[in-house]
Enzyme design. Structure first.
Site, mmCIF file in Angstrom:
data_model
loop_
_atom_site.group_PDB
_atom_site.id
_atom_site.type_symbol
_atom_site.label_atom_id
_atom_site.label_comp_id
_atom_site.label_asym_id
_atom_site.label_seq_id
_atom_site.Cartn_x
_atom_site.Cartn_y
_atom_site.Cartn_z
ATOM 1 N N ASP A 67 0.813 -1.209 0.000
ATOM 2 C CA ASP A 67 0.000 0.000 0.000
ATOM 3 C C ASP A 67 0.850 1.264 0.000
ATOM 4 O O ASP A 67 2.072 1.217 0.192
ATOM 5 C CB ASP A 67 -0.963 0.008 1.201
ATOM 6 C CG ASP A 67 -0.283 -0.389 2.513
ATOM 7 O OD1 ASP A 67 0.954 -0.311 2.581
ATOM 8 O OD2 ASP A 67 -0.989 -0.770 3.456
ATOM 9 N N ASN A 136 -7.811 -2.916 14.455
ATOM 10 C CA ASN A 136 -9.186 -3.248 14.062
ATOM 11 C C ASN A 136 -9.231 -4.429 13.100
ATOM 12 O O ASN A 136 -10.251 -4.698 12.484
ATOM 13 C CB ASN A 136 -9.860 -2.022 13.428
ATOM 14 C CG ASN A 136 -9.139 -1.559 12.169
ATOM 15 O OD1 ASN A 136 -8.196 -2.195 11.702
ATOM 16 N ND2 ASN A 136 -9.594 -0.444 11.602
ATOM 17 N N HIS A 138 -7.439 -4.738 10.330
ATOM 18 C CA HIS A 138 -7.171 -4.482 8.918
ATOM 19 C C HIS A 138 -5.874 -5.167 8.489
ATOM 20 O O HIS A 138 -4.971 -5.392 9.291
ATOM 21 C CB HIS A 138 -7.188 -2.982 8.587
ATOM 22 C CG HIS A 138 -6.015 -2.192 9.047
ATOM 23 N ND1 HIS A 138 -6.081 -0.841 9.291
ATOM 24 C CD2 HIS A 138 -4.734 -2.543 9.304
ATOM 25 C CE1 HIS A 138 -4.889 -0.411 9.665
ATOM 26 N NE2 HIS A 138 -4.058 -1.421 9.683
ATOM 27 N N GLU A 143 -9.856 -1.953 5.425
ATOM 28 C CA GLU A 143 -10.517 -1.659 6.685
ATOM 29 C C GLU A 143 -11.751 -2.543 6.873
ATOM 30 O O GLU A 143 -12.251 -3.130 5.903
ATOM 31 C CB GLU A 143 -10.931 -0.186 6.711
ATOM 32 C CG GLU A 143 -9.769 0.798 6.541
ATOM 33 C CD GLU A 143 -8.913 0.938 7.792
ATOM 34 O OE1 GLU A 143 -9.021 0.110 8.719
ATOM 35 O OE2 GLU A 143 -8.131 1.906 7.853
HETATM 36 P P1 PGA Z 1 2.046 -1.411 12.743
HETATM 37 O O1 PGA Z 1 0.862 -1.392 11.695
HETATM 38 O O2 PGA Z 1 2.996 -2.453 12.241
HETATM 39 O O3 PGA Z 1 2.637 -0.049 12.691
HETATM 40 O O4 PGA Z 1 1.457 -1.772 14.045
HETATM 41 C C1 PGA Z 1 0.333 -2.588 11.231
HETATM 42 C C2 PGA Z 1 -0.921 -2.307 10.467
HETATM 43 O O5 PGA Z 1 -1.648 -1.361 10.828
HETATM 44 O O6 PGA Z 1 -1.201 -3.034 9.510
#
Ligand code: PGA
Length: 248
Positions: A67, A136, A138, A143
């Site tokens: 992404d 959450n 994702h 999302e």
């Molecule tokens: P993080 O993010 O590795 O910074 O915790 C992971 C994500 O939100 O997919």
């Protein structure tokens, strides 16, 4: 789903890097699906160290990132282009031409999404997709509520995700409101998946993923139960609410 419990963030990096190194040794032109965020940082660190010490080469590896934010230039320190160079690519021998990340500045974002899907197909698909997980649930920027049938697409980021990422920006307002992300369908088309989780903020999400097998759009990571080759590497804090028998 194969679960590998590890002690902490550094251990996570050591274990995850072993999977990647083994793949690159066996298949020097492997296609790696890469992720940004805090979680894969210790993995990239280990890969860099291995490259320096053992000479594992990325000359023929191709990488596709999950992404990118919409609206940030590649040299913006908060862009995922910048993150990947800073955390990984600048420290290994991968040629620029083998690196693919969605272009969040494309004038036609939908066309950019179609281009990215075509590109992944032309590369022969992803051999190993690295994933983090949001609080959450994702994966990528897919999302809750996202259809499992969509390919690369533009998403509106939830407030929760923007708040979680605001730590890298000066203010919440500066956090982009949209991103381009591979869809869950792209992710499920990878030949293998490595999901990484570290820290107590991921304990709820890991409990929901690993204690339940229900597949629902409301919790995007649950889509991974549909895939036959998923390895979860998670540390003690992230697994603190996962039933002990599932951790053995
Ligand atoms: P993080 O993010 O590795 O910074 O915790 C992971 C994500 O939100 O997919």
């Amino acid at each position: 789903m194969h679960i590998i419990p590890v002690k902490d963030f550094n251990d996570l990096g050591r274990k995850a890097s072993q999977f990647i190194i083994q793949l690159v040794r066996e298949k020097p032109d492997a296609v790696l699906g890469l992720a940004t965020g805090s979680t894969p940082k210790s993995t990239y660190k280990e890969l860099i160290q291995d490259h320096r010490l053992n000479g594992t080469s990325y000359q023929h590896v191709r990488t596709v990132n999950l992404d990118e934010y919409v609206g940030l230039a590649k040299d913006n320190p908060n862009s995922y282009h910048y993150f990947m160079r800073d955390q990984f690519f600048n420290h290994i021998d991968i040629p620029d031409r083998n690196i693919y990340i969605p272009n969040g500045l494309a004038s036609d974002l939908d066309e950019e999404c179609r281009r990215y899907d075509r590109l992944i197909t032309e590369l022969g698909g992803v051999d190993l997709q690295i994933l983090g997980i949001g609080r959450n649930g994702h994966i990528g920027f897919n999302e809750p509520g996202t259809s499992f049938e969509v390919m690369t697409h533009v998403v509106d980021l939830t407030l929760d995700t923007r708040k979680a990422n605001a730590r890298f920006f000066n203010t919440l307002e500066e956090v982009p409101k949209q991103a381009i992300t591979m869809g869950i369908k792209n992710i499920l088309q990878s030949r293998s998946i490595l999901l990484l989780a570290s820290g107590p903020s991921k304990a709820d999400a890991m409990a929901r993923l690993l204690n339940e097998s229900k597949i629902t759009n409301a919790f995007p990571a649950s889509s991974l139960h549909q895939h036959r080759n998923v390895t979860v590497i998670a540390d003690e804090d992230a697994l603190s609410m996962v039933y002990l028998e599932r951790r053995a």
